[in-house]
Design a protein around this motif. Structure first.
Motif, PDB file in Angstrom:
ATOM      1  N   PRO A 245     -11.769  15.492  -0.191  1.00  0.00           N
ATOM      2  CA  PRO A 245     -11.331  14.090  -0.045  1.00  0.00           C
ATOM      3  C   PRO A 245     -12.221  13.296   0.909  1.00  0.00           C
ATOM      4  CG  PRO A 245      -9.449  15.573   0.095  1.00  0.00           C
ATOM      5  CD  PRO A 245     -10.675  16.423   0.132  1.00  0.00           C
ATOM      6  N   TRP A 275      -6.343  10.407   4.494  1.00  0.00           N
ATOM      7  CA  TRP A 275      -6.803  11.802   4.489  1.00  0.00           C
ATOM      8  C   TRP A 275      -6.526  12.466   5.827  1.00  0.00           C
ATOM      9  CZ3 TRP A 275     -10.502  14.098   7.678  1.00  0.00           C
ATOM     10  CH2 TRP A 275     -10.686  15.458   7.420  1.00  0.00           C
ATOM     11  N   TYR A 472      -8.886  10.248  -3.834  1.00  0.00           N
ATOM     12  CA  TYR A 472      -9.413  10.566  -2.507  1.00  0.00           C
ATOM     13  C   TYR A 472     -10.033   9.326  -1.866  1.00  0.00           C
ATOM     14  CZ  TYR A 472      -9.087  15.636  -3.416  1.00  0.00           C
ATOM     15  OH  TYR A 472      -8.647  16.907  -3.671  1.00  0.00           O
TER      16      TYR A 472
END
Length: 615
Positions: A245, A275, A472
């Protein structure tokens, strides 16, 4: 002009002696020099402290230009934010203007990276998140930096990051320009370059190397596509392994196509924060944002206005059998999910930990007609909080999910409940559904990233981002992580959380060892087959063949089964499902997933309510 010395000759020595004094300041070291600005370490004998002086590389070419520079610098200095370094002074020494900051605020990024070991990916994301907070606030206040460099990234011993140098690098105009009428370079265009340079900073931190081996990030930008021919992507030889990610976020920030990059510092920040919080196993970022919005607006808007009106009038529904009513409920994904949430929450409150009901008929038997009324009344009518265009996009997602559910029912192994299979397909798409409703701009941004761009001479066969990479880059987590976090929030149990994650498309499919894995595979197959219809028609048939071969042996299906499920009638599909051989007994059998247990004879709601009243 205060430049650093370049030779050891006598004239150069005299020049070095001359440039040590800059007004009342003593220049001690040139920390950075770029095409647009300089950063000096200086001392102020008057107060006995070290300062950092930021000044333009080219001095203003007239008094009017100087006045304009001072006005913009003072305006930038008035912006207050914890991630923007407070300005100590805006001044000038002869023709050279400057902005002074306290050296105690920290060292530059290059100084930190030279002095210490490479930061971990989490530390890098934390640093850049702080930096982007300050940059986003400055952009939203109407200012651009125009020369983001490692020297403008200050970090102290407690890892607190601040941005310096705002409004130092300004446009250079002819000496006779009228600054009251001239059109300056659009702030938005400058801000987009700021964000690209911030992406290069992240690349610098994660890779441990200067992009294109150059110190001046503005010079790097000039060599990148579309201005030049260079491509900046994070390599695999990095000081620390980079999670996928974070790699996707970094690569999107410096993508070769300008339209794929982050256009707002706030968007870049949200992806990093998403993230970082997931990586720290803290339900934050996009997950927390979705949960907050669900608290206010529910999970999805109801599409069954007729069912709502009929229940309001109580027109004969008390005499309906639950199997008839469940078919109506399953047509409304919002109501389906609300019933699952309610009945499984009731189970948990009664102490049935780890159990879950994935069958609408059983849910209706448990909650009765009053419970159904209550569930319907809590849902917002269509389109809920959405604007018309976003509502159309959500409707398209729902139609795709419904089609995948029908395909899964047709392909399910013999002996497994059709409603359970349909509901698992919905749960495997829960993240996509809720994203389209609660964060429609993010969903649209992902959709744009996944689109195949127009072919160019450099890229004759371009490809769009995968859904995972797009998620992501926008959210900082993938759709499965988002969906399973929400099933966890609803306390649906470990088995349901496991089934709600699709199989990775790049991993082989093995024969299932239990009921849970078998139904997870069936739902994944159906979703992948329907996803193929989003591809260009020239690639669709080949993609369908690849998916079919991938699941053929583990699920004992063939091309005819898939064709019938996708294009045949529901009746024929059900006949083929019934003819398919039942799988052998599996380990850890979950009886509630089997047809005999999940779809046992269902009494009418009236008889169910009567039985409850006589107890």
């Amino acid at each position: 002009m205060p430049e650093s010395p370049s030779s050891s000759s006598a004239p150069a020595a005299a020049e070095r002696s001359a440039v040590k004094a800059f007004g009342r300041f003593e220049l001690r070291a040139l920390l950075a020099k770029t095409e647009r600005s300089m950063v000096w370490l200086a001392a102020d004998p008057r107060i006995g402290r070290e300062l950092i002086l930021c000044m333009p590389r080219v001095a203003p070419n007239s008094e009017a230009a100087m006045a304009h520079w001072m006005s913009m610098a003072n305006a930038g200095a008035r912006i207050e934010h914890p991630k923007l370094a407070p300005v100590m002074e805006v001044g000038r020494v002869e023709q050279w203007p400057f902005i002074a900051y306290e050296r105690s605020l920290g060292e530059t990024l290059d100084e930190r990276l030279r002095r210490t070991a490479a930061p971990t990916p989490l530390e890098a994301a934390e640093w850049m998140s702080q930096f982007l907070e300050g940059l986003a606030f400055a952009h939203e206040a109407g200012h651009a930096h125009r020369d983001i460099q490692p020297a403008h990234f200050l970090i102290d011993a407690q890892h607190k990051v601040r941005l310096i140098g705002l409004e130092v690098a300004q446009e250079v105009f002819p000496a006779n320009v009228d600054f009251n009428t001239v059109t300056r370079r659009a702030v938005r265009e400058s801000a987009e370059e700021d964000i690209l340079c911030a992406g290069l900073l992240l690349h610098r931190i994660l890779s441990g190397k200067r992009p294109l081996d150059q110190a001046d990030l503005h010079a790097v930008v000039q060599q990148m596509q579309p201005l030049g021919k260079e491509v900046i992507r994070l390599g695999w030889e990095t000081p620390h392994p980079i999670p996928d990610p974070l790699r996707a976020i970094c690569n999107r920030a410096t993508d070769r196509q300008a339209r794929q990059r982050y256009l707002l510092a706030r968007t870049f920040l949200r992806a990093l924060e998403g993230w970082r919080l997931v990586a720290q196993q803290d339900e934050g970022g996009a997950i927390q944002l979705l949960l907050d919005k669900m608290q206010r607006n529910g999970h999805l808007p109801s599409t069954s206005g007729s069912l709502r009106r009929a229940l309001g009038g109580n027109s004969g529904f008390d005499a309906q059998h639950t199997n008839v009513l469940s078919e109506l409920v399953l047509k409304d994904m919002a109501l389906t999910l609300e019933l699952l949430r309610r009945v499984n929450n009731a189970l948990r409150q009664q102490g049935h930990q780890g159990e879950a009901i994935l069958n609408i008929q059983r849910a209706l038997q448990m909650i009765g007609l009053d419970g159904l009324h209550a569930a319907v009344s809590t849902l917002k009518p269509w389109p809920g909080v959405l604007q018309p265009q976003a509502a159309e996009r959500l409707k398209a997602v729902m139609q795709r999910v419904a089609k995948a559910g029908e395909v899964a029912q047709a392909l399910r192994p013999a002996g497994y409940d059709s409603e359970v299979t349909f509901l698992i397909v919905i749960l495997q798409n829960l993240g996509r559904l809720l994203l389209a409703y609660h964060l429609p701009d993010d969903a649209l941004q992902m959709q744009h990233l996944m689109q195949v761009p127009e072919p160019t001479e450099d890229q004759p066969q371009p490809v769009g981002m995968s859904e995972q990479a797009a998620a992501y880059a926008v959210l900082g987590c993938d759709m499965d992580t988002l969906g399973t976090a929400l099933t966890k929030y609803w306390h649906l149990g470990d088995d349901v959380m496991r089934m709600s994650r699709r199989l990775p498309v790049d991993a082989p499919v093995h024969k299932a060892m239990d009921d849970v894995e078998l139904l997870r595979q069936t739902a994944s197959l159906a979703n992948e087959l329907v996803d193929c219809f989003g591809l260009p028609e020239t690639r669709r048939r080949a993609a369908l063949d690849v998916v079919t071969r991938r699941y053929a042996k583990p699920l004992s299906i063939g091309a005819k089964d898939v064709q019938e499920a996708l294009f045949g009638s529901p009746e024929k599909a059900r006949e083929r499902a019934a003819e398919r051989p039942a799988p052998p007994d599996l380990e850890g059998e979950s009886s509630h997933l089997r047809e005999g247990a999940a779809s046992a004879a269902a009494p009418s709601l009236r008889s169910r309510l009567t039985a409850r009243a006589t107890k």
